[in-house]
Design an enzyme around this catalytic site. Structure first.
Site, PDB file in Angstrom:
ATOM      1  N   HIS A 459       3.643  34.918   4.865  1.00  7.08           N
ATOM      2  CA  HIS A 459       5.090  34.835   4.967  1.00  7.08           C
ATOM      3  C   HIS A 459       5.828  34.924   3.639  1.00  7.08           C
ATOM      4  O   HIS A 459       6.972  35.335   3.589  1.00  7.08           O
ATOM      5  CB  HIS A 459       5.483  33.534   5.673  1.00  7.08           C
ATOM      6  CG  HIS A 459       6.769  33.621   6.413  1.00  7.08           C
ATOM      7  ND1 HIS A 459       7.982  33.387   5.830  1.00  7.08           N
ATOM      8  CD2 HIS A 459       7.031  33.954   7.685  1.00  7.08           C
ATOM      9  CE1 HIS A 459       8.940  33.538   6.727  1.00  7.08           C
ATOM     10  NE2 HIS A 459       8.386  33.890   7.857  1.00  7.08           N
ATOM     11  N   TYR A 536      14.648  24.362  15.325  1.00 10.64           N
ATOM     12  CA  TYR A 536      14.725  25.255  14.161  1.00 10.64           C
ATOM     13  C   TYR A 536      14.760  26.692  14.659  1.00 10.64           C
ATOM     14  O   TYR A 536      13.785  27.201  15.199  1.00 10.64           O
ATOM     15  CB  TYR A 536      13.497  25.028  13.282  1.00 10.64           C
ATOM     16  CG  TYR A 536      13.526  25.725  11.931  1.00 10.64           C
ATOM     17  CD1 TYR A 536      13.672  24.978  10.772  1.00 10.64           C
ATOM     18  CD2 TYR A 536      13.373  27.099  11.819  1.00 10.64           C
ATOM     19  CE1 TYR A 536      13.675  25.591   9.523  1.00 10.64           C
ATOM     20  CE2 TYR A 536      13.380  27.722  10.576  1.00 10.64           C
ATOM     21  CZ  TYR A 536      13.527  26.964   9.440  1.00 10.64           C
ATOM     22  OH  TYR A 536      13.533  27.578   8.216  1.00 10.64           O
ATOM     23  N   SER A 538      15.618  30.517  13.117  1.00 12.50           N
ATOM     24  CA  SER A 538      15.853  31.216  11.859  1.00 12.50           C
ATOM     25  C   SER A 538      16.766  32.418  12.062  1.00 12.50           C
ATOM     26  O   SER A 538      16.645  33.142  13.050  1.00 12.50           O
ATOM     27  CB  SER A 538      14.514  31.689  11.284  1.00 12.50           C
ATOM     28  OG  SER A 538      14.711  32.410  10.087  1.00 12.50           O
ATOM     29  N   THR A 549      16.789  33.618   4.577  1.00 11.70           N
ATOM     30  CA  THR A 549      17.027  33.062   5.909  1.00 11.70           C
ATOM     31  C   THR A 549      17.882  31.803   5.821  1.00 11.70           C
ATOM     32  O   THR A 549      18.046  31.212   4.758  1.00 11.70           O
ATOM     33  CB  THR A 549      15.703  32.698   6.612  1.00 11.70           C
ATOM     34  OG1 THR A 549      15.025  31.696   5.832  1.00 11.70           O
ATOM     35  CG2 THR A 549      14.813  33.913   6.788  1.00 11.70           C
TER      36      THR A 549
END
Length: 751
Positions: A459, A536, A538, A549
């Protein structure tokens, strides 16, 4: 997506690999270094910056302007109003025979100055235009005359035929929100999940923070925003990703699926070639508003190198080979000849030789890649011995364009057992067997024996290794392999296609498709756990230079009111529908605020980092960063669906991708709209948790979607069809298509 796990509970280590000092330097020095890193990035791509820096003009436009000035001068016209004569006077006097040369040089200098002034004016005008975000805040489906005028001006100043990085110099810097607004929005976001007593305590901490520390921390962020390209992105990359000491497997990587292997390696290298030449068009919202393209630079030739305290990203300008793993063996496959990129046939022959090679793996080579799934400090220590004893092999993997894993097993959707096959497919991409993926590489291409393929993506963008057969690292590999197998075996993946309706139905309901799904997920989670939780989601901040983000906190008070109404038998459909629209509108407002740089979490994160540099203790910021995100849910965007007919060629449709849960007792949920009439969900959780079950949540999601759709007249028919006679028996067994007002599951407990 996977960033949710990395962001939870991080604790920045303010020491460097060398020991003590670098990040314990004063705050002003850290801000200076952030700006210095920004300028170094600009200098490292000077030629690209030159080509894009003159956009929307081009180098040929200078030649045209110079020629026009020369023609006017020949016709005894002076477009410079006397400036060229003054420039000639400043030039050295080389004698009468060079009088004409001085005139040409004066014209060239004047043309350059005029050309530069025009380009600068265009850049300033375009940056001012791109700083307008009013179009984001308008109701869905409407456009004011002001926004129409803005669109027309953007089109005029944007020029024609932009390259990938053409807009980078014109993108505005991400603004630092007001600290008072951020704290207010934060308190609003946690109110639905806190008791009155806990909320009062949190609010008191927030007031103390605003009174004692906020103004100082905010001042440093403002200073950084003026000096660096982005006030938060470099810290986000460093502290959330590179300083995390957890395994990359499941925690940081995420996976992507494709339906057919084809000539994947050749196609990826062709894409890299187009990327290097900036032939990839920049992403434009509404076909007009450009997004930041900075993240494209590290897709290929990139590796995340482990460090004891902090990792770093190694990016090469070029690489002419890929690293391949097959049956425990590592291979280096060349991708270019002297005449250029090898043909698909030539690459295929090399892969076939690997597949036909019967030689066994060298001692400990088979499980070497498990080290990349180990805790980062352990892998850093072992890599040092590898670098001295097997430097050439290590360079072969870390210097590759990307990593390729040729799996010996088939994968993908099967007609005999579609649900189980998709779950296994997702698990193979996210975790594999723990030792057959090089998790450090920016991405790994995974090719299964039946031709299906997928991508496993690191990531933060980085890393990959080699074959090693030294007995000195046997114990480390064994420990890493044991940990990797444990982590791989603990992940519970579930993928299911929802085919009752899709984006077209939601559009007919005049609702945001993302907001609709997020509200259904809130309902499903409540039915699964009997409570609400911080959620959460994004979204991108690429409207700004080097933006990454921001978090959308989807569990709002309006969402909770809607869910409670759906579980209340006394509420009518019209009442629930009204609450649904309020909840979706609130979600869209939060989404648009996050995209326009007015979110909550990245600002609080940056304030926290500043407080750590200054050694200021803030109970409020400590509380913020101890929160648990038990539901992380993200939509996977589809931008190329127009390129093929999903109804005629369903095998070519990507099933999207997924990521691990953000909390040991939570869920990770991603979803992708499959054309207009279907949605695929990817759900992950930990098998070790007694509170979660990916398949159970999947059933709740399907039931919640049908129940929310039933609030609309057309949706009632869809729900009846979903429980039709032809599959009613199956539905009673496996599809919990709840009636409104049904109680939350009796097994759910508040934790």
């Amino acid at each position: 997506m996977a960033e949710a796990h990395q962001a939870v509970g991080f604790r920045p280590s303010l020491t460097s690999d060398a020991g003590e000092v670098e990040l314990s330097a004063p705050m002003l020095q850290e801000i200076y270094l952030s700006g210095l890193r920004s300028w170094k990035r600009h200098l490292s791509r000077f030629w690209n910056d030159f080509l894009t820096g003159v956009f929307p003009a081009s180098p040929l436009s200078w030649l045209f302007l110079f020629s026009a000035i020369q023609l006017a001068w020949f016709l005894q016209l002076d477009p410079s109003l006397g400036l060229m004569e003054k420039i000639k006077e400043l030039l050295p006097d080389w004698g009468g025979q060079h009088h004409r040369l001085r005139g040409v040089l004066a014209a060239a200098l004047f043309a350059s100055c005029l050309w530069g002034a025009l380009i600068f004016t265009l850049h300033v005008a375009l940056r001012l235009l791109l700083s307008y975000h009013g179009w984001l805040l308008q109701p869905h489906g409407t456009m004011s005359s002001r926004t129409k005028t803005w669109l027309a001006l953007v089109r005029i100043f944007s020029g024609r035929h932009p390259m990938l990085f053409s807009y980078q110099r014109s993108l505005p810097h991400q603004p630092v929100p007001s600290v008072q607004d951020t704290v207010r929005k934060y308190l609003e976001s946690v109110r639905p999940v806190l008791s009155d007593e806990d909320f009062d305590w949190t609010a008191a901490l927030a007031r103390e923070f605003l009174r004692l520390q906020a103004s100082l921390l905010q001042w440093y962020l403002q200073l950084k925003s003026w000096w660096a390209s982005n006030y938060v992105s470099d810290w986000w990359e460093e502290f959330v990703y590179l300083r995390s000491r957890n395994s990359l497997m499941v925690n940081s990587n995420y996976y992507m699926m494709a339906a057919r292997a084809g000539n994947a390696v050749h196609a990826l290298l062709l894409y890299r070639h187009r990327l290097n030449r900036q032939e990839i068009l920049p992403t434009l919202l509404m076909g007009m508003r450009p997004l930041c393209s900075a993240q494209y630079e590290k897709i290929f030739n990139t590796t995340r190198i482990p460090g004891v305290h902090k990792d770093h990203i190694r990016h090469l300008r070029d690489s002419r080979h890929v690293a391949v793993f097959h049956r425990g063996r590592f291979f280096r496959v060349g991708t270019h000849s002297q005449s250029g990129l090898l043909s698909p046939r030539a690459l295929e022959q090399q892969f076939q030789r690997i597949l036909d090679d019967p030689s066994p793996a060298c001692p400990h080579e088979e499980h070497l890649a498990a080290l990349t799934a180990a805790p980062r400090d352990m892998w850093a220590h072992v890599r040092r011995s590898l670098k001295t004893q097997a430097q050439e092999a290590l360079e072969a993997v870390e210097g590759a364009a990307f990593f390729v894993s040729l799996d010996s097993e088939p994968a993908g959707l099967t007609r005999e057992d579609p649900a189980a096959s998709l779950d296994a497919y997702a698990h193979a991409l996210l975790a594999g067997r723990g030792h057959d993926r090089w998790f450090d590489k920016s991405f790994s291409l995974i090719v299964f024996s039946n031709g299906k393929l997928g991508l496993s993506v690191e990531h933060s963008w980085a890393d990959c290794p080699i074959s090693g057969h030294m007995w000195e690292i046997h114990l480390s590999i064994s420990l890493a392999l044991r940990g990797a197998k444990t982590l791989s075996g603990n992940i519970d993946c579930h993928v299911f296609p929802f085919s009752h309706f899709g984006k077209s139905f939601i559009k007919r309901c005049h609702l945001s498709s993302d907001g609709f799904i997020q509200m259904a997920l809130q309902l499903a989670y409540f039915r699964d756990r009997g409570q609400f939780c911080l959620t959460y989601e994004s979204t991108v901040t690429r409207l700004f230079l080097e933006g990454r983000t921001e978090t959308v906190r989807s569990c709002t008070r309006e969402a909770c009111n809607f869910v409670r109404a759906m579980e209340d038998k006394e509420k009518t459909d019209s009442q629930c529908l009204a609450l649904l629209r309020l909840a979706v509108d609130k979600h869209q407002a939060l989404l648009k605020a996050a995209m326009s740089g007015q979110g909550v979490d990245r600002h609080l994160f940056a304030l926290y980092i500043v407080s750590q540099f200054l050694h200021l203790q803030s109970p409020f910021l400590d509380q913020v960063h101890s929160e648990q995100w038990q539901l992380a849910a993200s939509q996977i965007p589809v931008q190329q669906i127009h390129l093929f007919d999903v109804h005629s060629y369903p095998d070519y449709v990507s099933s999207g991708g997924g990521f691990g849960p953000a909390d040991d007792h939570g869920y990770g949920v991603s979803y992708i709209f499959m054309g207009d009439d279907g949605i695929t969900f990817h759900i992950s959780s930990k098998k070790s948790s007694t509170r979660t079950d990916s398949h159970r949540l999947g059933q709740h999601i399907e039931g919640a979607l049908l129940d929310v759709a039933a609030l609309f007249q057309e949706g009632q028919r869809l729900k009846r069809r979903g429980l039709g006679e032809e599959d009613s028996e199956h539905s009673r067994d496996s599809l919990p298509c709840h009636t409104r007002g049904s109680r939350a599951p009796t097994t759910a407990t508040n934790f």
